[in-house]
Design a protein around this motif. Structure first.
Motif, PDB file in Angstrom:
ATOM      1  N   TYR A 177      -6.791  12.889  -2.490  1.00 44.33           N
ATOM      2  CA  TYR A 177      -7.150  11.695  -3.266  1.00 44.33           C
ATOM      3  C   TYR A 177      -8.177  12.085  -4.330  1.00 44.33           C
ATOM      4  N   ASN A 190       1.783   5.895  -5.689  1.00 43.72           N
ATOM      5  CA  ASN A 190       1.183   5.962  -4.358  1.00 43.72           C
ATOM      6  C   ASN A 190       1.003   4.601  -3.703  1.00 43.72           C
ATOM      7  N   ALA A 191       1.000   3.515  -4.499  1.00 38.48           N
ATOM      8  CA  ALA A 191       0.749   2.176  -3.956  1.00 38.48           C
ATOM      9  C   ALA A 191       1.071   1.137  -5.017  1.00 38.48           C
ATOM     10  N   CYS A 219      -1.952  11.106  -2.106  1.00 36.02           N
ATOM     11  CA  CYS A 219      -1.527  10.084  -3.069  1.00 36.02           C
ATOM     12  C   CYS A 219      -1.194  10.722  -4.418  1.00 36.02           C
ATOM     13  N   ALA A 225       0.846  -1.201   0.000  1.00 36.95           N
ATOM     14  CA  ALA A 225       0.000   0.000   0.000  1.00 36.95           C
ATOM     15  C   ALA A 225       0.882   1.253   0.000  1.00 36.95           C
ATOM     16  N   SER A 226       0.666   2.192   0.936  1.00 38.09           N
ATOM     17  CA  SER A 226       1.425   3.447   0.915  1.00 38.09           C
ATOM     18  C   SER A 226       2.893   3.286   1.302  1.00 38.09           C
ATOM     19  N   TYR A 244      -2.147   1.370   4.131  1.00 35.79           N
ATOM     20  CA  TYR A 244      -3.562   1.134   4.423  1.00 35.79           C
ATOM     21  C   TYR A 244      -3.864  -0.345   4.662  1.00 35.79           C
ATOM     22  N   THR A 245      -3.180  -1.227   3.966  1.00 35.54           N
ATOM     23  CA  THR A 245      -3.470  -2.656   4.076  1.00 35.54           C
ATOM     24  C   THR A 245      -2.985  -3.264   5.393  1.00 35.54           C
ATOM     25  N   ASP A 289      -5.327  -0.537  -3.516  1.00 33.83           N
ATOM     26  CA  ASP A 289      -5.660   0.883  -3.657  1.00 33.83           C
ATOM     27  C   ASP A 289      -6.398   1.160  -4.978  1.00 33.83           C
TER      28      ASP A 289
END
Length: 302
Positions: A85, A206-207, A130, A32-33, A259-260, A193
């Protein structure tokens, strides 16, 4: 001494739907990020070290028609003024109505960011975005003349002996932790994402990086061996740094969460790094890691 991995352990399950699978130390996670510092941020660090880029260059030198007052530095430190976003499904429907083919989505995404209304002026306000790192990706790609996945996989990641990167090979699926389940199907080997998945076709600033804990640890060892001057030149101080109070005074801590359920915490002064990779969004996006991350950081600073 920031030279070796001293503890590597797996707990619980990497998957509970449709079947339960135990977590292993070679499980591959959607970072993720975490992709921001390990991907586009790292690429810019390398390019600055090679004097092929400078964080004080204007972004519109690399992206036509971009906001004219934004420096690369503003993207990396989240002071560009860009929105945090954009709604991927809404953009998808707009692009579909214009008959834009999917392989052209990334170009049109960049164009959308370049023309969007900014909630604040450049340098005025910190807003984690992002869109900053999707823009940074395009800057990197305009310099290296290939996609960021090809660039990093063929340079730094290959030199470190790690199979980290975007769009993991389908042969790795048995080792990849699936993320969120939608209807009867889980995202598996496909970035969670929405902007990265829908608009950027899986390769996004971003991901979208997939890696094992050991891959990330090897990257952290490389990062901690860089000089503070190199990190500063690549704008890493502004990208990550916060200061924590330890029993022996103040300590710089570089920390990024995904995020994950992933996080990378690096303390270059003491040569320590902690990589925590979890699957918070499986099978449903309804689990919190706040308490675990807090306890881990308390342990780290003592």
């Amino acid at each position: 001494d920031n030279q070796e991995i001293v503890y590597l352990q797996a707990y619980g399950n990497r998957c509970i739907y449709p079947e339960q699978e135990p977590m292993t130390t070679n499980t591959i996670f959607d970072l993720a990020s975490g992709s921001k510092p390990l991907g586009a941020g790292t690429a810019m660090l390398l390019l600055c070290a090679e004097e092929k880029a400078n964080v004080n260059h204007l972004v519109h030198q690399y992206i036509p028609n971009y906001h004219e007052d934004v420096l690369i530095r503003h993207l990396m430190t989240h002071y560009s003024g860009l929105p945090a976003y954009m709604n991927a499904n809404r953009l998808d429907s707009i692009f579909t109505s214009r008959n834009i083919p999917h392989h052209q989505y990334p170009d049109h995404m960049i164009d959308t960011i370049a023309r969007c209304k900014r909630p604040s002026g450049v340098g005025e306000k910190y807003r984690y975005s992002c869109l900053n790192f999707i823009s940074l990706q395009r800057v990197v790609e305009s310099i290296v003349q290939t996609d960021i996945n090809t660039y990093l996989r063929s340079t730094l990641y290959a030199n470190l002996g790690i199979n980290m990167g975007w769009l993991p090979d389908s042969t790795l699926l048995p080792c990849i932790a699936p993320t969120e389940c939608q209807l009867d199907d889980c995202l598996h080997g496909i970035v969670h994402d929405p902007l990265a998945r829908v608009m950027m076709n899986g390769i996004s600033g971003n991901a979208g990086i997939f890696a094992t804990a050991e891959d990330v640890a090897k990257w952290a060892i490389w990062f901690m061996q860089l000089s503070p001057e190199t990190r500063e030149q690549g704008c890493y101080a502004g990208l990550w740094t916060d200061t924590i109070v330890t029993p022996i005074g103040h300590q710089q801590r570089n920390r990024h969460t995904g995020y994950t359920g992933t996080s990378v915490t690096i303390m270059p002064e003491s040569g320590k790094a902690v990589i925590l990779l979890t699957n918070r969004v499986h099978p449903k996006d309804q689990h919190s890691l706040a308490d675990l991350r807090r306890k881990l950081n308390e342990w780290l600073i003592h």
